[in-house]
Design a protein around this motif. Sequence first.
Motif, mmCIF file in Angstrom:
data_model
loop_
_atom_site.group_PDB
_atom_site.id
_atom_site.type_symbol
_atom_site.label_atom_id
_atom_site.label_comp_id
_atom_site.label_asym_id
_atom_site.label_seq_id
_atom_site.Cartn_x
_atom_site.Cartn_y
_atom_site.Cartn_z
ATOM 1 N N PHE A 1 0.796 -1.297 0.141
ATOM 2 C CA PHE A 1 0.014 0.064 0.002
ATOM 3 C C PHE A 1 0.937 1.159 0.024
ATOM 4 O O PHE A 1 0.621 2.207 -0.843
ATOM 5 C CB PHE A 1 -0.792 -0.123 1.134
ATOM 6 N N ASN A 2 1.809 1.207 0.918
ATOM 7 C CA ASN A 2 2.751 2.460 1.116
ATOM 8 C C ASN A 2 3.461 2.787 -0.286
ATOM 9 O O ASN A 2 3.640 4.020 -0.718
ATOM 10 C CB ASN A 2 3.830 2.320 2.203
ATOM 11 N N MET A 3 4.067 1.798 -0.882
ATOM 12 C CA MET A 3 4.661 1.964 -2.257
ATOM 13 C C MET A 3 3.613 2.554 -3.418
ATOM 14 O O MET A 3 4.242 3.330 -4.162
ATOM 15 C CB MET A 3 5.503 0.596 -2.655
ATOM 16 N N ALA A 4 2.529 1.733 -3.332
ATOM 17 C CA ALA A 4 1.574 2.438 -4.515
ATOM 18 C C ALA A 4 1.166 3.831 -4.185
ATOM 19 O O ALA A 4 1.104 4.290 -5.436
ATOM 20 C CB ALA A 4 0.587 1.250 -4.408
ATOM 21 N N LYS A 5 0.903 4.097 -2.929
ATOM 22 C CA LYS A 5 0.481 5.448 -2.542
ATOM 23 C C LYS A 5 1.725 6.550 -3.047
ATOM 24 O O LYS A 5 1.658 7.527 -3.595
ATOM 25 C CB LYS A 5 0.333 5.819 -1.149
ATOM 26 N N ALA A 6 2.770 5.940 -2.908
ATOM 27 C CA ALA A 6 4.141 6.876 -3.351
ATOM 28 C C ALA A 6 4.316 6.837 -4.932
ATOM 29 O O ALA A 6 4.621 7.899 -5.579
ATOM 30 C CB ALA A 6 5.261 6.356 -2.590
ATOM 31 N N CYS A 7 3.989 5.800 -5.622
ATOM 32 C CA CYS A 7 4.519 5.597 -6.954
ATOM 33 C C CYS A 7 3.111 5.719 -8.105
ATOM 34 O O CYS A 7 3.418 6.007 -9.245
ATOM 35 C CB CYS A 7 5.265 4.500 -7.133
ATOM 36 N N GLY B 1 -5.591 -9.849 -3.563
ATOM 37 C CA GLY B 1 -6.856 -8.980 -3.515
ATOM 38 C C GLY B 1 -6.148 -7.639 -3.815
ATOM 39 O O GLY B 1 -6.970 -6.894 -4.619
ATOM 40 N N PHE B 2 -5.327 -7.181 -3.140
ATOM 41 C CA PHE B 2 -4.672 -5.936 -3.410
ATOM 42 C C PHE B 2 -4.551 -5.728 -5.033
ATOM 43 O O PHE B 2 -4.842 -4.525 -5.538
ATOM 44 C CB PHE B 2 -3.746 -5.440 -2.521
ATOM 45 N N THR B 3 -3.706 -6.633 -5.652
ATOM 46 C CA THR B 3 -3.209 -6.557 -6.826
ATOM 47 C C THR B 3 -4.638 -6.316 -7.795
ATOM 48 O O THR B 3 -4.586 -5.703 -8.602
ATOM 49 C CB THR B 3 -2.699 -7.976 -7.104
ATOM 50 N N LYS B 4 -5.547 -7.450 -7.615
ATOM 51 C CA LYS B 4 -6.878 -7.336 -8.586
ATOM 52 C C LYS B 4 -7.501 -5.869 -8.583
ATOM 53 O O LYS B 4 -8.272 -5.571 -9.389
ATOM 54 C CB LYS B 4 -7.594 -8.308 -8.159
ATOM 55 N N ALA B 5 -7.619 -5.235 -7.212
ATOM 56 C CA ALA B 5 -8.263 -4.172 -7.199
ATOM 57 C C ALA B 5 -7.575 -3.106 -7.700
ATOM 58 O O ALA B 5 -8.101 -2.197 -8.445
ATOM 59 C CB ALA B 5 -8.432 -4.013 -5.666
ATOM 60 N N LEU B 6 -6.178 -2.883 -7.654
ATOM 61 C CA LEU B 6 -5.523 -1.640 -7.944
ATOM 62 C C LEU B 6 -5.551 -2.006 -9.638
ATOM 63 O O LEU B 6 -5.366 -0.943 -10.335
ATOM 64 C CB LEU B 6 -4.170 -1.775 -7.395
#
Length: 240
Positions: free
Chosen positions: A111-117, A156-161
């Motif tokens: 989550f943190n890396m995705a928020k940043a990038c 799950g995170f992967t499929k949602a994002l």
Amino acid sequence: MARLAIVTGGTRGIGRAICEKLQADGFTVVANYAGNDAAAGQLKADTGIRCYKWDVGDHEATIAGCARVAEEVGPIDAVVNNAGITRDAVLHKMSYDDWHEVMRINLGGCFNMAKACFPGMRERGWGRIVNIGSINGQAGQYGQVNYAAAKSGIHGFTKALAQEGAKFGVTVNAIAPGYIDTDMVAAVPEPVLEKIIAKIPVGRLGHAEEIARGVAFLCSEDAGFITGSTMSINGGQHMY
Ligand code: CAA
């Protein structure tokens, strides 16, 4: 100009193999790591890959770390969320800290890396996020309610994002490694590991390079129509 990839937990084991493969494929690569300065120094000496130290489970540190990478090296085009820990114990012996640390780092780090990038990728119209899940997130594993839950959460995170990134040229995929010949797997007690290897149809542990090749494909231009998927690389141990 070469695209920039960042690999979390990138200085050892699977992460290091991913760094080397992406570099060989033409990416400019930076590695994030949490604690092992000697391994980071070795990677830098061997490959020239720049290493940045922060805890991906720490939200503010991750936002600041990625901003520093963007400023010093360039915009981040590809993120490989590889950093992960184990704190194995059967539930009745598992502490809240064992649960929380694994969730914080393994799932919170994504989550943190995705928020940043992710916002920058979305604006620039191209991006690749590859999250390292696990066979044990797919199948469960005795002694790993924390790790299996975090890794399952990654899927799950992967499929949602992936659904959010698709129209912006940002693909989000997962790789689910089986048992790979790394320090993490070497820490499994030998009799337990012997029983696990006996259940791998290919008859051996995997190699870090075998995961790295899958990651590199998902980061490539050729994989632009693949998103929200999980690639299992496990020697046939779990067919999902
Ligand atoms: N299924 C059923 N029973 C099991 C079992 C299993 N898979 N594994 C162990 N048991 C049983 C044992 O036989 C034992 O039973 P008895 O008391 O009747 O003899 C009982 O559970 C306790 O086993 P241990 O003595 O091993 O218990 P422990 O508390 O000392 O250790 C453990 C428990 C920490 C979970 C240990 O078994 C262990 O480390 N297991 C390996 C877990 C594992 O595979 N981790 C993967 C790490 S690598 C990784 O995670 C990377 C990746 O993505 C693949």
